[in-house]
Each structure stands twice: as C-alpha cells, then as structure tokens.
Design an enzyme around this catalytic site. Structure first.
Site, PDB file in Angstrom:
ATOM      1  CB  CYS A 173      12.856  38.704  15.471  1.00 40.00           C
ATOM      2  SG  CYS A 173      12.499  39.980  17.217  1.00 40.00           S
ATOM      3  CD  GLU A 211       8.721  45.869  15.414  1.00 37.30           C
ATOM      4  OE1 GLU A 211       9.075  45.619  15.625  1.00 37.30           O
ATOM      5  OE2 GLU A 211       8.134  46.724  15.851  1.00 37.30           O
TER       6      GLU A 211
END
Length: 485
Positions: A287, A253
C-alpha cells in the site's frame, strides 16, 4: 519442525478443526500453481463459535499477571526465531514473496510483537482531581474486549500481526480472518505461534473462509467492539460503514497512491535506487509503494535513463531463487488488471519506455513516462510492478500534483536541501512522508496511518494501545455530597 500441512484447518476455541461448510478453499502457490493446502471453509456458525470462545477466554486473559502476559508474547518472538527458515519457505510458496521480502516481513513482525509485549505493563490509569470536595476521579485503561481483524494478501504475516499482537498485548481476545489467498501466512501460522507461546485456549481464533460464505457476519456479530481492516479502499469503506452502523469502532488501513518526488538537486543515483525499492519490492504489492514518480524537469531525462536501466536489470522469476527480485503477483486477475491499466495509460498519451512482458501472473517492470496527473494511471493505485513518471517545474507544482489524489498514505521527497524537503513534506496531504528515503516505512513505535481515502486511525506504539483499549471513569466520594434539594 513447523509443518505446512499442520496449518490446514480452522483454529477455533483452541482446537484445530474443519470448517462446517461443504465448500473447499484451495490455497495455491502463485508461481507454480501447486495446491499447498485445502480447507473446508468456515461458516457463520464457525464465526459465532470463534467470537464466543474469544469472549470467554478474554475474561481469563484479563486475570493473567501483566508480567506473565509479557513473557508469553516474548515467547512468540522466540518461536519465530526458532522457525524462521520454515516461515521464510511458507512466505515464498504461499505469497510468491522472494527471500528478501520474507526476511523484511519477518523482521517487521518480530519488532511488532516485541512492542506489543510492553503493553501489559503500560495499561496505566490516572487519578484526577474533582470539583467536588472529598472526591477523586479514577481513570482505568481497560481492554476493549474482543477485536475482529481482517487482513490482506500482500504482507499478511505482518499486517495481521500489526493488529493481533497489540490487541492481545492490551488484554483483548481476537478473531482473525486472513485473506483467502493467504490463509496460512496471514492466519493459521499466527495461531500456531501464539498457541506455542501459551495464550489461553480460545483467546485467538482464526477463521479461514470466503466472504461469499459468511456474508457480513464477521463484522455484524455483536461481540467484537473493534474491527481492524487492512485492504482496498472500496472494501474498507463498506466495512467501516457497516461497523459504525453496529456501533463498533473501525480501524482502516487502506490503499495508497504515493508520490516519490525528485528535486533537481537530489543525489540522482541514490534517488533511483530508493525509487526502485519503493516501487518494485514485493512486485509493487504494498500500500505504501511509490505509484507516481515526480521529477523536476532539469533532471527528468537523466532520471528516466538511469531508472529504466535499473528496473530492466531486476530479475523476474521463481521467488525461491535468491537472485529473484520480482516474483508473481497474487493471481492472474491482478495481472490482467495491470495490463488493462498499462493499455489505458498508453491510449491516454503515456509513453512506455520500458514495457514488461505479462504472462500468467508473472509481470515484468513497466515504466510509463510523460504521464499527466489526470490520467488513470496517475489517479488509481497500481498494485504491481508498473510505475508512472510525471515531470514538474516548481516546488508548488510538485506539491499540487502530489496532492491531486483521493489517497494520502505515504510518500518520499529527495533533495539535498533537507529543510526545504521538510517544508514541502508538511504541505503534502498524507499520513506519512519521508525525506531522502523510501516510501515503504513502518516502525513499531511510530504512528502509522493515512489521510483521506487511505484510512482512519493510527497504529503502532502508543497509538495501537489507544485504539485497542478504552477508558473507564470511576469516581470515589470519601464524604457526602451536598444536594440543592
């Protein structure tokens, strides 16, 4: 009462103990620079002990009744409920997170554990027919064994738990290495929660160290079969390649460069509020944060005026102040990187309609307008309260600009024409995108993950169950097979 000082050691084989290194890791409050805790760092020998303990305990965990496993995971949620105020204070002190951010993160964590608590009862197999007479094929869903988890500093409580809880729920052992900036929230706090919940000793281990101390040993160790990493694309690429070299499955991720698209028919006030949340929540250190706001030209100037007014109103300061929206970025190095990106953007032709002050690691909002897609500020992830705004004319141009990046994590698109929004969203190369919403979305039963340089694999719900288990085929022949010779 949950005491911060009780979380200042390694957690290996069910024991709180010092690392074997002579090197010390200082855990520092990013706002006031107070040293919260100091750790003797873990060594390669500690990593080895943690993995071996996890493997031993995983055998014991595999024999625990699924309903009891579920109950243990649910107890972890109860522990968090009982200690939510202490955990909130830890998030504010260790991360520089605001009270709002802490509440948001704790809510995500509890939902993730609740979903993981269903996993022990979902380890379903299948019986499939065979092409051979008198034979059946059984598929058993089994734990992978041991999972290595490496978590980041921005949402460490949640982003550690996002892998730890599902991996435990699926029957695995876990060794967790939190980021050195957040060893408590991303690591030892989680160990304490599951220790109190009653998992077997050694099943979950937490290694507090620096990569300079242990090198590649965390990934290269022969025991873990899966390495789950959340962090930067550069480091993730290295870890993914290293894991594959040693025949381990990587779950990555990674970074993002999310586009927040505003069409000329959007509810502008709502879009401004959503874009503000999408960029400035936790100082933009997420993110999924909006890195680029793309605004259709008929509403470009009006959007900028409203957005500037909103961003300028956000209080910057002490994360313990309930009115603070923007606390410190993680360290001064990150602030210096942001300053360099702002300077380069202006040098390349961007206009700073709002130029925030940077002092130490306190960074006030900066808005860069008249940005073109080729500028560095539009191509790189801006991990802080800095945003660039890009004008566009047509739907096709908006889609092309949104796709003009190596990343593909999240996004948002605002328009009153919902079906047009959905059709545009389908053409944007990203793992997730949200119509008339924010870019920051994560739900426990919905597939989460990125495309391109934003990652490999999907987590949450059935996808986490798939990632942290394996299938074993056992066939049973009730008769005798006829052989050709």
């Amino acid at each position: 009462m949950l005491q911060l000082k009780s979380l200042g050691n390694q957690y290996i084989d069910g024991e709180w103990r010092e690392g074997q290194s002579e090197n010390i890791l200082h855990n520092v409050n990013p706002y006031n620079k107070e040293v919260l805790l100091s750790y003797k760092m873990a060594t390669e020998a500690d990593v080895d002990a943690a993995y071996k303990a996890s493997l031993r305990a995983q055998d014991e965990w595999a024999k625990v009744n699924p309903y009891k496993k579920r109950d243990i995971l649910e107890k972890a949620v109860h522990y968090i409920d009982e200690h939510e105020e202490e955990i909130t204070n830890i998030i504010m002190d260790e991360l520089g997170g605001t009270r709002l951010k802490a509440a948001f993160e704790i809510g995500l964590v509890k939902n993730m554990i609740k979903e993981a608590a269903t996993f022990p009862l979902r380890m379903e197999g299948k019986i499939l027919p065979s092409i051979e007479d008198g034979k059946e094929n059984r598929l058993y869903r089994l734990p992978i064994g041991v999972v290595g988890v490496i978590s980041p500093f921005n949402f460490p409580f949640f982003l550690s738990m996002k892998s730890v809880a599902p991996a435990l729920g699926a029957g695995n052992g876990v060794v967790l290495k939190p980021h050195e900036e957040t060893p408590v929230t991303g690591g030892t706090l989680i160990a304490k929660i599951f220790e109190e919940a009653g998992i077997p000793k050694g099943l979950l281990n937490v290694i507090v160290t620096d990569i300079k101390e242990i090198g590649d040993s965390f990934v290269e160790h022969p025991i873990p079969r899966v390495i789950s990493f959340t962090g930067s694309t550069k480091v993730g690429s290295y870890i993914g390649q290293l894991a594959m070299k040693h025949f381990k499955k990587p779950i990555l991720e990674l970074g993002g460069n999310s586009a927040f698209i505003v069409m000329d028919d959007a509810d502008l006030d709502y879009a401004v509020n959503a874009a503000t949340f999408s960029r400035f929540t936790h100082q933009g250190q997420i993110c999924m944060s909006a890195n680029r706001i793309l605004v259709q030209k008929p509403v470009y100037e009006e959007f900028i005026a409203k957005y500037k007014e909103k961003a300028a109103s956000l209080k910057v300061g002490d994360p313990r102040d309930p009115e603070t929206i923007i606390g410190p970025v993680v360290n001064e190095r990150q602030a210096e990187n942001l300053q360099a990106m702002i300077d380069k953007g202006i040098e390349q032709g961007a206009k700073a309609v709002l130029l925030g002050n940077i002092e130490g690691n306190m960074v006030a909002p900066t808005i860069l307008t008249d940005v073109t897609p080729d500028m560095d500020v539009a191509q790189e992830e801006l991990f802080g309260p800095v945003i660039c705004i890009i004008p566009f004319e047509t739907e096709e141009e908006a889609i092309a600009i949104a796709n003009d990046t190596k990343f593909g994590l999240s996004g948002a698109l605002h328009t009153k024409n919902l079906e047009r929004g959905v059709e545009m969203a389908k053409q944007i190369h990203t793992g997730m995108i949200h119509v008339n919403d924010i870019t920051i979305n994560d739900e426990p039963i919905v597939a989460f993950g990125g495309e391109k340089h934003s990652g490999i694999g999907r987590l949450n719900g059935e996808w986490s169950l798939e990632e942290f288990t394996t299938l074993k085929w056992i066939s049973v022949n009730y008769g005798q097979r006829v052989f050709p010779y």
